[in-house]
Design an enzyme around this catalytic site. Structure first.
Site, PDB file in Angstrom:
ATOM      1  N   ASP A  26     -40.443 -55.302   5.827  1.00 39.22           N
ATOM      2  CA  ASP A  26     -40.868 -55.057   7.201  1.00 39.22           C
ATOM      3  C   ASP A  26     -39.612 -55.059   8.072  1.00 39.22           C
ATOM      4  O   ASP A  26     -38.908 -56.067   8.141  1.00 39.22           O
ATOM      5  CB  ASP A  26     -41.834 -56.141   7.675  1.00 39.22           C
ATOM      6  CG  ASP A  26     -43.135 -56.138   6.898  1.00 39.22           C
ATOM      7  OD1 ASP A  26     -43.560 -55.050   6.457  1.00 39.22           O
ATOM      8  OD2 ASP A  26     -43.729 -57.218   6.731  1.00 39.22           O
ATOM      9  N   ASP A  41     -54.523 -51.402   7.335  1.00 38.38           N
ATOM     10  CA  ASP A  41     -54.449 -52.805   7.748  1.00 38.38           C
ATOM     11  C   ASP A  41     -55.872 -53.255   8.060  1.00 38.38           C
ATOM     12  O   ASP A  41     -56.430 -52.905   9.098  1.00 38.38           O
ATOM     13  CB  ASP A  41     -53.567 -52.957   8.979  1.00 38.38           C
ATOM     14  CG  ASP A  41     -52.095 -52.708   8.685  1.00 38.38           C
ATOM     15  OD1 ASP A  41     -51.715 -52.794   7.507  1.00 38.38           O
ATOM     16  OD2 ASP A  41     -51.338 -52.412   9.619  1.00 38.38           O
TER      17      ASP A  41
END
Length: 263
Positions: free
Chosen positions: A19, A138
């Site tokens: 990330d 997500d």
């Protein structure tokens, strides 16, 4: 339902996820309280040398500056890392996809922009091929005031915004439109290290006709095995790898001991 094979013939991919925010790898819990985990190119090179089957980069800020930074990171990684690279975060157009592929990405992930305009999935698939298109979902259990048939919804903006869209309905639609792979990230489990959301993973596996990547919640090598047994074609980890709590070799050893083929 997609075709599944016996455990001893199914090769499971192990994928570190980086990330990236403002050019650095970060990690937190449920996408909050982010802490620095290092230089993305250095980490990617280390994972490549340690046996990663693929590497995924996600631009968690998805700002214009962040996406520009990601292009440079992808270019540097492509010159040094010789495993497939998937890049996502802030991908909103065919031009974004083209830019990332030219920079050296092998696959590109879409999420928020595809939910806002599902036709983007079909456009990318037709121009570049389904093999490069990863749907990043997500997902979380619905919160108060939201109801879906499956009890799960997809979210946008790094899990911060509810959509009220049923997870299973979205997976069906996206794969029909041309998504060639699904990266399923549990926002409830993300960063907790308590294990993958096996209930959600199993439900998606039943209806997903393309390769499925399990993400969110890994804390031990055994957790990766549980995800593979629940139907994941690939297993993804972030902080558990970044901070040395579990190694790629340990995950592959555990998968092999459980009867799965690994590279």
């Amino acid at each position: 339902m997609s075709q599944r094979f016996a455990e001893d013939t199914l090769t499971i991919r192990v994928i570190p996820c980086l990330d990236v925010n403002a050019g650095r790898v970060v990690k937190g819990v449920n996408f909050e309280n982010l802490r620095d985990a290092g230089d993305p190119v250095e980490l990617a090179a280390c994972y490549s040398e340690s046996g990663a089957d693929e590497i995924t980069f996600l631009d968690v800020s998805a700002s214009q500056e962040g996406r520009a930074t990601m292009t440079g990171i992808v270019e540097r990684c492509a010159a040094e890392v010789f495993v497939p690279l998937t890049v996502g975060g802030g991908v909103r157009s065919l031009e974004d996809v083209d830019r990332l592929l030219r920079a050296g990405a092998d696959k590109v992930g879409v999420n928020t922009a595809a939910i806002a305009r599902p036709e983007l999935i079909e456009e990318i698939a037709k121009r570049f091929g389904v093999q490069i298109l990863v749907l990043s979902a997500d997902a979380r259990r619905v919160r108060e005031g939201v109801e879906t048939p499956s009890g799960f919804e997809v979210t946008t903006h790094g899990g911060k915004q509810s959509t009220g869209i049923d997870l299973l309905e979205w997976i069906r639609k996206a794969t029909d439109l041309g998504a060639g792979e699904v990266l399923l990230n549990s926002m409830d489990a993300d960063g907790t290290k308590n294990g993958f959301d096996l209930e959600m993973l199993g439900m998606v596996r039943e209806i997903c006709p393309v390769p499925l990547i399990a993400s969110g919640g890994a804390g031990t090598a055994a957790h990766f095995v549980e995800a593979a047994r629940a139907g994941a074609d690939a297993v993804l980890g972030a902080s558990v790898f970044h901070f040395g709590e579990v190694s790629l070799a340990e995950v592959k050893q555990a998968l092999g001991d459980a009867g799965f083929a690994v590279r």
